[in-house]
Structures are given as structure tokens and as C-alpha cells.
Design an enzyme around this catalytic site. Structure first.
Site, PDB file in Angstrom:
ATOM      1  N   GLU A   1       0.812  -1.216   0.000  1.00 46.72           N
ATOM      2  CA  GLU A   1       0.000   0.000   0.000  1.00 46.72           C
ATOM      3  C   GLU A   1       0.845   1.266   0.000  1.00 46.72           C
ATOM      4  O   GLU A   1       0.483   2.255  -0.643  1.00 46.72           O
ATOM      5  CB  GLU A   1      -0.920  -0.002   1.230  1.00 46.72           C
ATOM      6  CG  GLU A   1      -1.873   1.181   1.271  1.00 46.72           C
ATOM      7  CD  GLU A   1      -2.870   1.079   2.418  1.00 46.72           C
ATOM      8  OE1 GLU A   1      -3.791   1.900   2.477  1.00 46.72           O
ATOM      9  OE2 GLU A   1      -2.711   0.172   3.250  1.00 46.72           O
ATOM     10  N   ASP A   2       2.003   1.254   0.686  1.00 43.76           N
ATOM     11  CA  ASP A   2       2.747   2.495   0.923  1.00 43.76           C
ATOM     12  C   ASP A   2       4.091   2.590   0.194  1.00 43.76           C
ATOM     13  O   ASP A   2       4.800   3.582   0.362  1.00 43.76           O
ATOM     14  CB  ASP A   2       2.990   2.676   2.429  1.00 43.76           C
ATOM     15  CG  ASP A   2       1.695   2.809   3.206  1.00 43.76           C
ATOM     16  OD1 ASP A   2       0.691   3.242   2.609  1.00 43.76           O
ATOM     17  OD2 ASP A   2       1.683   2.464   4.399  1.00 43.76           O
TER      18      ASP A   2
END
Length: 718
Positions: free
Chosen positions: A91-92
Site C-alpha cells: 500500500e505504501d
């Protein structure tokens, strides 16, 4: 092609940062290959999160490493720890699922992807949105339970570092933790995680209340510490005496548990704190029940407070015996008894599955969790919407009442925790009084067996059966309790009649008479004059001290004089022998604590029977002023039973000495009734033990055992 950061060599343990070294130590149970993979995951995660920081200013990689450490402390497998380190990468960071699958395999990639999807769920205040989020979480758990384990560890570390968040964020996250994550941890049996989540959330929501309770727990009053020592000493020595290998630990209540109990039961802080908690860890299931018997023999159990979660585990796989005892200071003692394996499951829940190294029933918690999730997922198919689904999941597993059937199909409603014995008295008092055992769904079970809804119960009776005092320990209904007490009172009456018969017979024998040789008319006249409906009532009164046997014997063996006569002209020297089977009509004075074969005498107390004193007791001279109430007594050659006696011990004042003395007393086959500290300084402690012995020789054996303890200086009878 994978990024260059995935190809650099793995660091050596000495090159790792402090947080990673801590994880490495926690994961020491992994083999060299798995630990090498763990280091590789850290290297990849650190490179991917380079330049990212948390709100506290720390490098972001410290968070996933801390999450992995939480899971390592629970004993999770290498795949879970690797996924925990990488759980925020998809996600990051630029890394994607394929990168992770290429380096660590499909399982790790699926776990990371599952956690990523779970992170996208936003728990809003609106009821319907929260219910839909809950449904999605259940579905994610159904695919691989390790997904939720990583999420729980993630939430736990976030709660530990909540201070860097704004006040509004702290409160929102804390409420979400209490409403969603802590209940899931509890349902999965992860009590350590659940308890810490609750306390941290409580601290965030109510910091002042938390601080006050935490300080109160930390600064326990000296009286409570003394009480805990006394209870621990008695339990330890009784368990040692029974030859039970055990680990006994006292349990400290958490601020959240105290707070919720105060609110739910409307109790004061002192009332909630005035409860001692102990956990007994033994080797086997039979040892659990053996230890339960020892605990109930040491302190009296409270009515209706025993729960057998070994025979009937909780839905999350939790197994233990729970009982509440009546402590020496009037405070309840909560005791949990379980095996080592049960303790592991109780603390870690489904996480314990990955800790076991052998087969057997090690997967029971995991199987139950999977079965629960499967049932939840199946039920959502039959529900109309997320709100209905959420309500179905929250339904209490056990209702307030249980409904059981008689063999003829009659339905009886009983309170929750009712036993087969409660059922017997619900059918009829005579059925309860003559109960021997029970058949539940055709299977023979003890009368103490707790019932659940839908069972068919049949009581097996025998005319010779009678209620036992311990029955009061495991009945719940008022009808059963009242019937048992009434029957026991009748048994007490029978004991008194038997003793009164012995006392009157001895008094008559000194006057060359006996009950059988008394003229019937004369006996009838005496009973009528003194308003006794039958002879048994007179005999009971004699035993209870309401009538002096020598005076009664004199009246019965002579013709009554209308003008009266001296009732003390001839006083029978009736000698009563103590056999140990007299019941409550003979008691042993606490001022001198006689034991077989002390020289003794008895004193009749109105309404209380005979109190037995040592002949050299300081109170005897006072009693001699009422010679008509004094009774010559001795010991039956076959005397049985345990008798309380006090001993004073001087010993070194250092940790562990009390346990050594308690074990020495247990090895001498004696029980400790209570312990008092008389005097303590930096070097010597004076301790007073009240113990149970059979005879004088038994007391001497206890004293010899205590003198063998190196730290003991002197032992003497009080």
C-alpha cells in the site's frame, strides 16, 4: 524485474539495529533458514520504506518490525513474521504483490495482500457502515486466520504508541479497539493481546481514571499483601502434601477489568480489589481435578461459583477449572486450575497452534476458531443485510436459563449453571434427597454436572442415599439449597441424640441404672413434666448442654419428691470418651486447642453442647466453679479425625522461608489452617501456624520436620 534493493546481501545479526535484534531474539525458536529469511524481509522492508517516518518521528520500518516482534513473542511461524514486516509495503511503497511472491512465496504475498485489504476498511460511526466493515473482516479471517493475527498485532503496537496522535484520533482509535479488535482477540482466545488492548484503550479514553486504578493496584496495602502470602502458603503446602507437581502464581487484576466490574456490578473500588486471584498450573487433566479437590479442602467454595471449562470448553477453545473460595479474611479467592498446554492456549488462543511442536490436541483452539469463522460466513448468506448479520454474530452463546426435559418429556426451566442435582430437587424433594447419580442423554454423570438446554435428564435414586454437606457447593436453586439444609439439620439432630444417649447412659450407670431399666411410667412423667414430646428431644437437649446429665439421671432413678430434693447430693462422675465422630455437639476450645492424648475435661454450655478443654487450660479454674456443668472426659483408644493446634516458629526473615516451612508441614502430612506473623525484623521472623494433627505423636513429627529446615531456629507449641 525486482528492484535492486531486493538483491543486496543480508546483514549479519551484529549489523542489525536494536529493534531488529530484539525481534531476532524473540524469534530464536526459528531455524537458521527462517531467521535468514526474516533478516531478508527486514532489509527489503527497510529499503522500501526509506525516507518514511511515523508521527513520532521514528523511521517507519520500526513499526512493522515491532508488529513482527509481537507475533514472535506469541510463537507464530516464519511466514507470518515475514508478512508482518512487509504488511504495509504493497500500500505504501513501490513494491507489489508479484515482488513479494517472487522473493518469499505465494503464502506471504497473500497474507500481505489480505492485511492491505483489511487496512482499507474504515470503521465509521454510522451503524450500517460499521456492520459492513465487520462483515468484510469476517470474510478476510475466513481465508487465513493469520491475516487477523497480523492486524491485531498491528493494532496493539499502534495502541502502545498512541501518544503521538491528536486527542481526537486517540479517542477514535481507542473506541474502535474496544468495540472491534479486543472482542475479536477475545473470541480467538488471545487473552494476553485482548487484555493489553483493553487497558491501552481505557488509558486513552479515561487517562485520570486509569492512572488512579493503576496506582491503587501498584500500591496494595500491607494487609492485602499479608493475606495473599497466607493464602499462597496454605494452597502451596496442601498441593505439596498431595504430591501434585504444580506452579502457583497470584493474578493481578488489570485497570480495565476493575473498571468494568465496578460499573457492571455497581461495586466500590475496595470491594473489587478485595478479591484474591490465583492460578494453579499442573501437568495433566486428572491433576486439575485433584488440585480442585485440594483447593476446596483448603478453603470452602462459594455457592454456585464453580465452572468446568475443561469438560465443556468455551467457544474459543479456552479450558480451565474456575472456582471461588471463601478466604481467611472473608474475601473471595478466585482460583483457575489448568494444565501447561491449557495455559498456553488460554494466553495465546489460536496463536498457540503454531507454538506446539508435537501433535495431539494442539490444534483444538485453531479448529474451533476456524469452525466459528466458517459458521459466521455461512450465516451471512442467510441474512438480509449487514446489520442483521452483525446482530446474529453478537447473540449470546448461553441464555440466562437452561431448558431440560424429564424422561417423560416434561420441560423444566432452571437457572444458568444449574446442575443435575438442581434438576432432581425441581422434580421433587424426595427425588433430590435420595439422588445417587444422573443420566444425561442416556449417559451416567455425577450429580454436580452442569446442564445445558435441550438435554434429557433422569435421576437415579436409592432409599439409603442422603444429602451430603458438599451438595451445598454445587446447587444453584433456592429450593434445592433449602431442602438440603433441612435434611442436614435432621442429620445433626441424630448426632446430638446419639451423644445425649451416651451421656445419660453413663450418668445412670453410676447410679446402678440404665435407660432400659427405667420404669416406663416414671420416664413418661419426667418427659411430660419438662414438656418433651419424646425421649429423643430430651437426649438432644442433654447433648446441647440445656440439661445436665447427672441431674437428669438422678431425677429419673429416684421417685420424685413433692417437697423437692437436693439435685446435687449425688453427682455422677460420667466420663465421656471422644471418638472424633460426635459432629457439632462436641467442640474443641480455641483457648487451649486440645489434641489426642492431652489430659482433658468438658464444660457444658447451654445450647452449644460440650466444649473440650485441656486440663491445664487457664479457663478451667473458672469453669470448676460450676461443677454441675463440668464433664469428665477422655480419648477413645480408636479416636479419629484432625485437631487444630498452634505452633510458634522462629526463623530467618528472608524470601522463600515461609514456603519451605509450609512444605515441611505438608511433608509431615499436616494441613495449615492459617498463618500469623507475630513479629518481624531484618533478621528473624516469628510465625504462628495453626495446623491440623491426628495425635500428639503427629504434632511431634511436624516439629521434627520444621527443625530440619536450615532457616528455622525454634519450634514450640502455643
Amino acid at each position: 524485474m525486482a528492484p535492486q534493493s531486493l538483491q543486496s546481501p543480508a546483514p549479519q545479526p551484529s549489523d542489525l539495529p536494536e529493534d531488529m535484534r530484539a525481534l531476532d531474539a524473540a524469534a530464536s525458536y526459528l531455524d537458521d533458514h527462517d531467521r535468514s529469511q526474516l533478516h531478508k524481509a527486514w532489509r527489503i522492508g527497510a529499503a522500501a520504506h526509506a525516507g518514511q517516518t511515523r508521527k513520532s518521528g521514528e523511521p517507519y520500518i520500526t513499526h512493522p518490525v515491532a508488529v513482527a516482534r509481537v507475533l514472535a513473542e506469541l510463537g507464530l511461524d516464519a511466514e507470518t513474521l515475514i508478512a508482518a514486516i512487509l504488511h504495509d509495503t504493497i500500500e505504501d511503497t513501490p513494491l507489489d504483490r508479484d515482488d513479494l511472491a517472487a522473493q518469499f512465496g505465494e503464502t506471504v504475498a497473500e497474507l500481505v495482500e489480505g492485511v492491505t485489504k483489511l487496512d482499507k476498511l474504515k470503521f465509521r460511526d454510522r451503524q450500517e457502515a460499521a456492520a459492513e466493515s465487520f462483515r468484510k473482516m469476517m470474510l478476510a479471517m475466513s481465508r487465513d486466520l493469520r491475516v487477523i493475527l497480523i492486524k491485531l498485532a498491528d493494532r496493539l503496537h499502534n495502541m502502545r504508541t498512541l501518544g503521538s496522535q491528536s486527542r481526537e484520533a486517540r479517542e477514535r482509535i481507542a473506541r474502535e479497539t474496544l468495540e472491534v479488535y479486543a472482542p475479536i482477540a477475545q473470541r480467538l482466545g488471545m487473552n494476553l493481546v485482548k487484555a493489553e488492548l483493553q487497558d491501552l484503550a481505557f488509558k486513552a479514553l479515561h487517562p485520570w481514571r486509569y492512572a488512579a486504578l493503576e496506582k491503587r493496584i501498584r500500591q496494595q496495602p500491607a494487609v492485602r499483601r499479608e493475606a495473599v502470602i497466607q493464602v499462597e502458603a496454605q494452597l502451596a503446602q496442601r498441593l505439596t502434601k498431595e504430591g501434585l507437581k504444580h506452579r502457583l502464581v497470584s493474578r493481578v487484576k488489570s485497570p480495565w477489568s476493575i473498571y468494568t466490574k465496578m460499573r457492571a456490578e455497581r461495586k466500590s473500588l475496595e470491594q473489587v480489589m478485595d478479591v484474591f486471584g490465583f492460578r494453579v498450573i499442573v501437568d495433566t487433566v486428572p491433576d486439575c481435578y485433584h488440585a480442585l479437590g485440594v483447593a476446596h479442602a483448603t478453603f470452602k467454595p462459594l455457592d454456585g461459583r464453580f465452572r468446568d471449562f475443561i469438560a465443556i470448553p468455551k467457544a474459543n477453545g479456552y479450558q480451565s477449572l474456575h472456582t471461588v473460595l471463601f478466604g481467611p479474611y472473608g474475601a473471595p479467592i478466585e482460583v483457575q486450575i489448568r494444565t501447561q498446554d491449557m495455559d498456553l492456549v488460554a494466553e495465546r488462543g489460536i496463536a498457540a497452534h503454531w507454538t506446539y511442536k508435537q501433535g495431539g490436541d494442539s490444534s483444538s483452539a485453531l479448529n474451533r476458531a476456524n469452525a466459528w469463522i466458517a459458521g459466521v460466513v455461512e450465516s451471512q448468506k442467510a441474512t438480509g443485510n449487514s446489520l442483521e448479520f452483525l446482530e446474529n454474530v453478537k447473540v449470546e452463546l448461553y441464555p440466562d436459563e437452561v431448558y431440560v426435559f424429564t424422561p417423560k418429556g416434561r420441560i423444566l426451566a432452571l437457572p444458568r449453571s444449574a446442575t443435575a442435582l438442581d434438576f432432581a430437587y425441581a422434580v421433587h424433594t424426595d427425588v433430590g434427597n435420595n439422588a445417587v447419580t444422573a443420566r444425561v442423554d442416556g449417559r451416567l454423570v455425577p450429580l454436580r454436572t452442569r446442564l445445558t438446554s435441550g438435554q434429557t435428564v433422569e435421576i437415579v435414586t436409592a432409599k439409603s442415599a442422603a444429602p451430603q454437606p458438599q451438595w451445598l457447593d454445587y446447587v444453584t436453586t433456592g429450593k434445592a439449597r433449602a431442602a438440603i439444609r433441612q435434611r442436614l439439620k435432621q442429620v445433626g439432630h441424630e448426632e446430638a441424640v446419639q451423644l445425649g444417649h451416651r451421656m445419660l447412659e453413663a450418668a445412670l450407670e453410676r447410679l446402678d441404672s440404665s435407660i432400659e431399666r427405667l420404669p416406663a411410667a416414671q420416664l413418661k412423667r419426667y418427659l411430660s413434666d419438662h414438656r418433651y414430646p419424646r425421649l429423643e428431644s430430651l437426649l438432644e437437649d442433654i447433648a446441647l448442654g440445656n440439661r445436665i446429665p447427672s441431674q437428669v439421671a438422678q431425677h429419673l432413678s429416684t421417685t420424685p419428691d413433692r417437697d423437692g430434693h437436693d439435685t446435687h447430693a449425688v453427682r455422677a462422675r460420667d466420663r465421656i470418651l471422644v471418638s472424633g465422630n460426635e459432629g457439632g455437639v462436641i467442640s474443641f476450645a480455641q483457648c487451649c486447642m486440645p489434641i489426642p492424648y492431652d489430659s482433658i475435661m468438658g464444660y457444658h454450655t447451654t445450647g452449644k453442647g460440650i466444649a473440650v478443654h485441656r486440663s491445664d487450660c487457664r479457663n478451667v479454674s473458672e469453669y470448676r466453679r460450676s461443677p454441675e456443668r463440668c464433664v469428665e472426659m477422655g480419648w477413645d483408644p480408636n479416636v479419629t479425625g484432625d485437631y487444630l493446634v498452634g505452633i510458634r516458629v522462629e526463623a530467618d526473615n528472608r524470601p522463600g522461608v515461609l514456603a519451605q516451612m509450609a512444605s515441611a508441614i505438608a511433608e509431615a502430612a499436616s494441613n495449615i489452617d492459617r498463618v500469623d506473623y507475630l513479629d518481624r525484623d531484618n533478621s528473624v521472623a516469628t510465625v504462628r501456624f495453626y495446623i491440623e494433627v491426628h495425635t500428639m505423636d503427629h504434632l511431634e513429627e511436624v516439629r521434627r520436620r520444621l527443625r530440619r529446615v536450615a532457616a528455622v531456629h525454634n519450634v514450640e507449641r502455643i
